[in-house]
Design a protein around this motif. Structure first.
Motif, PDB file in Angstrom:
ATOM      1  N   LYS A  40      -7.009  19.224  42.241  1.00  0.00           N
ATOM      2  CA  LYS A  40      -6.740  17.797  42.442  1.00  0.00           C
ATOM      3  C   LYS A  40      -7.313  17.322  43.770  1.00  0.00           C
ATOM      4  O   LYS A  40      -7.920  16.248  43.845  1.00  0.00           O
ATOM      5  CB  LYS A  40      -5.235  17.526  42.391  1.00  0.00           C
ATOM      6  N   SER A  41      -7.127  18.117  44.836  1.00  0.00           N
ATOM      7  CA  SER A  41      -7.708  17.747  46.134  1.00  0.00           C
ATOM      8  C   SER A  41      -9.228  17.654  46.035  1.00  0.00           C
ATOM      9  O   SER A  41      -9.840  16.725  46.584  1.00  0.00           O
ATOM     10  CB  SER A  41      -7.327  18.786  47.190  1.00  0.00           C
ATOM     11  N   ALA A  64      -1.194  10.713  50.067  1.00  0.00           N
ATOM     12  CA  ALA A  64      -1.034  11.706  48.995  1.00  0.00           C
ATOM     13  C   ALA A  64       0.433  12.014  48.732  1.00  0.00           C
ATOM     14  O   ALA A  64       0.854  12.118  47.579  1.00  0.00           O
ATOM     15  CB  ALA A  64      -1.796  12.978  49.358  1.00  0.00           C
ATOM     16  N   THR A  71      -1.530  17.033  45.900  1.00  0.00           N
ATOM     17  CA  THR A  71      -2.775  17.629  46.385  1.00  0.00           C
ATOM     18  C   THR A  71      -2.414  18.868  47.205  1.00  0.00           C
ATOM     19  O   THR A  71      -1.243  19.130  47.487  1.00  0.00           O
ATOM     20  CB  THR A  71      -3.559  16.630  47.243  1.00  0.00           C
TER      21      THR A  71
END
Length: 269
Positions: free
Chosen positions: A69-70, A210, A219
């Protein structure tokens, strides 16, 4: 001679200041816990070596999904910053300096507002738009900070290209689009890469937006924070160690673009 020694000594101290935290991270990651986290006075050198910390962390806790995801958010942030930053930077480069400067100052005001203040109302709107806890939603929010920086770099980059280059291209019959794609962008490529790299790195390490806008599927920085809160320090250390690797790799590969003249908008021919 004495002056050179002082300069070298200062450079070494400055370098150590940034490398010590990374060394401590490596020390904890590869040392038995009894010598680090479980020790009252942990030594600053290796008294033992183990891979068990990493094996335990990556087999017991979810690392892959936060990492991916990051990565996807940071890549999307970099791409959007370039796609929007190039036309914005080119347009500003055509304006008189004082007017362009005023626009850039207005853009950079978003960086002066605390992210925590902005993120809360955005969260409410993103829930309505089904962008909450999503990769596109988080990338769009992070653009509030990265896009002004990208525009700033690209405006300076395009302004540094001599006007004679554009005049000559127009004389040769190039349209505006052809000039941009075939002449200006290749010349300004170092500045474009620098803008992408800065945007990517900021997003990769971003935490405030985030943690508020993507708490369910976090993340990697948020996942590291959650593990620290839960008392899983070894997992947090293992994740942090891997977390730094993409930045180091990307910096080494693109280090020739991380120069003052590129970040300030200059162009090297």
């Amino acid at each position: 001679m004495r002056r050179n020694l002082l300069v070298y000594a200062g450079a070494i101290i400055f370098t150590l200041y940034f490398l010590v935290p990374l060394y401590i991270l490596i020390l904890i990651a590869f040392s038995p816990a009894k010598f680090t986290l479980e020790s009252l006075y942990p030594p600053l050198y290796f008294k033992g070596f183990t891979l068990n910390n990493l094996v335990y962390a990556f087999t017991q806790y979810d690392f892959v999904h936060p990492f991916l995801k990051s990565f996807f958010v940071a890549s999307l942030v970099g791409v959007i910053a370039i796609l929007l930053g190039i036309p914005a930077g080119y347009g500003l480069s055509k304006l008189p300096g004082k007017i362009a400067y005023a626009f850039i100052v207005v853009l950079l005001i978003t960086n002066m507002v605390p992210g925590l203040v902005v993120a809360i109302p955005i969260s409410v709107e993103f829930i309505k738009l089904h962008l909450f806890d999503s990769i596109p939603g988080l990338a769009l929010v992070q653009e509030l900070v990265t896009l002004p920086l990208a525009v700033f770099i690209l405006q300076g980059t395009f302004s540094a290209v001599p006007k004679e280059v554009e005049y000559q291209a127009k004389i040769d019959g190039a349209s505006t689009l052809s000039y941009l794609t075939n002449v200006l962008i290749p010349i300004a490529l170092p500045g474009i890469v620098a803008a992408f790299l800065i945007s990517w790195m900021f997003s990769w390490d971003e935490f405030t937006y985030a943690v508020l806008l993507s708490p369910i599927h976090p993340t990697l920085p948020v996942e590291i924070y959650f593990n620290i809160q839960r008392g899983n320090e070894l997992a947090a250390v293992a994740f942090s160690l891997v977390f730094t690797i993409p930045v180091i790799v990307l910096t080494v590969i693109l280090q020739k673009y991380l120069k003052g003249e590129y970040l300030a908008g200059g162009v090297k021919y």
